[in-house]
Scaffold this motif. Structure first.
Motif, short mmCIF file in Angstrom:
data_model
loop_
_atom_site.label_atom_id
_atom_site.label_comp_id
_atom_site.label_asym_id
_atom_site.label_seq_id
_atom_site.Cartn_x
_atom_site.Cartn_y
_atom_site.Cartn_z
N SER A 60 52.64 -43.37 -20.39
CA SER A 60 51.72 -44.29 -21.07
C SER A 60 50.29 -44.28 -20.53
O SER A 60 49.50 -45.15 -20.84
CB SER A 60 52.26 -45.73 -21.02
OG SER A 60 53.53 -45.78 -21.63
N ASN A 61 49.96 -43.31 -19.70
CA ASN A 61 48.59 -43.13 -19.21
C ASN A 61 48.03 -41.85 -19.81
O ASN A 61 48.74 -40.84 -19.91
CB ASN A 61 48.56 -43.02 -17.68
CG ASN A 61 49.04 -44.27 -17.01
OD1 ASN A 61 48.55 -45.35 -17.30
ND2 ASN A 61 50.00 -44.14 -16.12
N THR A 62 46.76 -41.89 -20.21
CA THR A 62 46.13 -40.71 -20.79
C THR A 62 44.99 -40.26 -19.89
O THR A 62 44.17 -41.07 -19.44
CB THR A 62 45.59 -41.01 -22.20
OG1 THR A 62 46.70 -41.41 -23.02
CG2 THR A 62 44.94 -39.78 -22.81
N TYR A 63 44.96 -38.96 -19.60
CA TYR A 63 43.95 -38.36 -18.76
C TYR A 63 43.24 -37.29 -19.58
O TYR A 63 43.88 -36.49 -20.22
CB TYR A 63 44.58 -37.72 -17.52
CG TYR A 63 45.47 -38.69 -16.77
CD1 TYR A 63 44.93 -39.56 -15.84
CD2 TYR A 63 46.84 -38.75 -17.02
CE1 TYR A 63 45.73 -40.46 -15.15
CE2 TYR A 63 47.65 -39.64 -16.34
CZ TYR A 63 47.09 -40.48 -15.41
OH TYR A 63 47.89 -41.39 -14.75
N ALA A 64 41.90 -37.31 -19.56
CA ALA A 64 41.14 -36.36 -20.37
C ALA A 64 40.32 -35.44 -19.48
O ALA A 64 39.78 -35.86 -18.45
CB ALA A 64 40.22 -37.10 -21.33
N GLU A 65 40.23 -34.19 -19.88
CA GLU A 65 39.37 -33.20 -19.23
C GLU A 65 38.43 -32.68 -20.31
O GLU A 65 38.87 -32.41 -21.43
CB GLU A 65 40.20 -32.06 -18.66
CG GLU A 65 41.20 -32.51 -17.63
CD GLU A 65 42.16 -31.40 -17.23
OE1 GLU A 65 41.79 -30.22 -17.34
OE2 GLU A 65 43.27 -31.73 -16.82
N GLU A 66 37.15 -32.57 -19.99
CA GLU A 66 36.18 -32.11 -20.98
C GLU A 66 35.40 -30.92 -20.44
O GLU A 66 35.17 -30.82 -19.24
CB GLU A 66 35.22 -33.24 -21.35
CG GLU A 66 35.92 -34.37 -22.07
CD GLU A 66 34.96 -35.41 -22.60
OE1 GLU A 66 33.80 -35.08 -22.88
OE2 GLU A 66 35.39 -36.57 -22.73
N THR A 67 34.99 -30.05 -21.34
CA THR A 67 34.20 -28.87 -21.00
C THR A 67 33.01 -28.79 -21.93
O THR A 67 33.15 -28.99 -23.14
CB THR A 67 35.04 -27.58 -21.15
OG1 THR A 67 36.20 -27.69 -20.33
CG2 THR A 67 34.26 -26.35 -20.75
N THR A 68 31.82 -28.54 -21.37
CA THR A 68 30.63 -28.30 -22.18
C THR A 68 30.17 -26.87 -21.93
O THR A 68 30.46 -26.28 -20.88
CB THR A 68 29.49 -29.29 -21.85
OG1 THR A 68 29.12 -29.13 -20.47
CG2 THR A 68 29.92 -30.72 -22.10
N TYR A 69 29.46 -26.32 -22.89
CA TYR A 69 29.03 -24.93 -22.84
C TYR A 69 27.51 -24.85 -22.98
O TYR A 69 26.89 -25.70 -23.61
CB TYR A 69 29.69 -24.14 -23.97
CG TYR A 69 31.20 -24.17 -23.89
CD1 TYR A 69 31.90 -23.20 -23.19
CD2 TYR A 69 31.93 -25.21 -24.48
CE1 TYR A 69 33.28 -23.24 -23.10
CE2 TYR A 69 33.31 -25.26 -24.39
CZ TYR A 69 33.98 -24.27 -23.69
OH TYR A 69 35.33 -24.33 -23.59
#
Length: 97
Positions: A60-69
């Motif tokens: 029930s926990n959400t973890y996000a990883e983001e990438t920019t270019y």
């Protein structure tokens, strides 16, 4: 399209891809079925088809990883699940050499 695979270990996986063949989501289940979700991962793409965000849900926990270019399509920044930025330092001239 959706795919489900069942393994002798008592786990099963499910995945969904879009028309471009890009992975949209994947799930891992216990007990060889789809009733006991262990974790799930969702993928988001930018207009150029590059992964821009990966969201992982566990307990029930959400973890996000983001990438920019950058403007040349190289990884510029990556943010981990805690939100910490890792700056990719690019060396060379404007053409990347």
């Amino acid at each position: 399209s959706n795919t489900v695979s069942v393994y002798d270990t008592g786990t099963s996986t499910g995945s969904t891809v879009n028309r471009r063949g890009q992975l949209l989501s994947e799930s891992l289940y216990d007990n060889g079925g789809t009733s006991s979700l262990r974790h799930q991962r969702h993928y988001t793409y930018d207009p150029f088809g590059r992964v821009s965000r990966v969201s992982t849900s566990v307990d029930s926990n959400t973890y996000a990883e983001e990438t920019t270019y950058d403007q040349y399509g190289r990884v510029f920044q990556q943010f981990d699940a805690v939100g910490e930025a890792g700056l990719t330092v690019l060396s060379g001239d404007a053409l990347g050499f």
